[in-house]
Design an enzyme around this catalytic site. Structure first.
Site: not given
Length: 345
Positions: A185, A154
């Protein structure tokens, strides 16, 4: 006065992790393999004294009002380097030992909670890596070793997104994947407002958005759920969500925030394929089966049986008094998303 630059926020800077031809990586897995192969600089000894010029004034530490957090009883993380170092020790001794197994569970502390400390420079990325790597090498079981290695991966994701932002700064304005820059969108203000307020009628989404407003933090799994809900269920522009998160998050870091939003929208570097659309109901079943997280943040649902959080209400009505009905039908929204992406590509 002499000025010296040095590494600060990352283990490896923008020009250190490149492909053989000198170009930047666009996909995480080969980037991470190259990242892991590089020698990591060891932390330097602790600084004992810092000499600063006279006349530099210090600002007061931020308060809840500074961050516009509405709840005076909010469980906001303690500020300061001493508290950050205490958190690092607690994470290394506690939740990181089960990180690979528990990190997607939003209830309780299942992650390190160090993101804001890295963001604000309260702890050293080199020290954190060195300590996590040391724990991985000294692990007594394969599961424990995997947990720390997963956490280190991570940290590599964090630096991957930083180098994406440096080499491709257009990601702040446009989709990283140029194939999707023609996406149609939506900009529905009412839908956006209900998402921000945590009033969508999807319990896991609403819990996450309310946690964000109350504390300036949201668990990473729920960040993915809420982001994908905004883009794939409500079909709202990912930039609207990205902007709102940066306004609310105390750990808001521009590269990771942009990378996470474009990943969820299906438009970013090494993003989830557009046809991989998380179902909020099934995500709840996997990660908040007993409704602990939902009930902690949505008081209207505290007396509702957790099984009602796992599937949409059959009659389309609210699952509790004072709680809204689902704003959309997930199955129908999914089909619209697929058509939208196919049309753009």
């Amino acid at each position: 006065m002499a000025v010296h630059s040095c590494k600060d926020a990352v283990l490896h800077e923008r020009g250190e992790v490149l492909k053989g031809d000198g170009t930047p990586y666009r996909v995480y897995t080969p980037y991470s393999k190259a990242w892991h192969r590089l020698e990591k600089p060891a932390p330097l000894p602790r600084v004992r004294a810092i000499h600063t010029p006279k006349g530099i004034a210090s600002l007061e530490p931020p308060t809840l009002a500074t961050w516009n957090l509405p709840d005076p009883e909010a469980d906001v993380i303690e500020p300061g380097e001493r508290a950050a170092r205490d958190r690092m020790r607690a994470a290394l001794d506690g939740p990181l030992h089960r990180y690979s197994e528990d990190r997607d569970i939003p209830g309780g502390q299942t992650t390190s909670r160090l993101s804001q400390d890295l963001r604000l420079g309260l702890i050293s990325i080199r020290e954190l890596f060195a300590k996590a790597d040391e724990r991985a090498r000294a692990a007594r079981t394969a599961e424990e070793r995997k947990a720390f290695q997963t956490y280190i991966n991570e940290l590599a994701w964090r630096e991957f997104y930083m180098q994406i932002l440096y080499h491709f700064p257009e990601v702040l304005e446009h989709e990283f994947n140029a194939d999707y820059r023609a996406l149609k969108w939506s900009y529905d203000d009412d839908a956006l407002g209900r998402w921000k307020a945590g009033e969508t009628g999807f319990p896991i989404v609403d819990a996450g958005m309310r946690q964000l407003r109350a504390t300036g933090f949201m668990h990473n799994r729920v960040r993915m759920i809420t982001a994908m809900f905004l883009t794939k269920d409500l079909h709202l522009d990912w930039r609207l969500g990205e902007e709102y998160f940066m306004q609310q998050l105390t750990d808001g870091e521009i590269a990771s925030n942009n990378g996470g939003w474009q990943w969820s929208a299906g438009t970013g570097a090494d993003a989830a394929p557009y046809f991989r659309i998380q179902n909020p109901w099934s995500q709840t079943k996997r990660f908040d089966t007993h409704g602990d997280y939902i009930k902690a943040w949505v008081p209207e649902l505290k007396d509702v049986p957790a099984k009602k959080f796992l599937n949409p209400p059959e009659d389309g009505k609210p699952i509790a008094k004072g709680y809204p009905a689902p704003i959309v039908d997930h199955a129908e929204a999914r089909e619209k998303t697929l058509a939208m992406f196919k049309a753009a590509k």
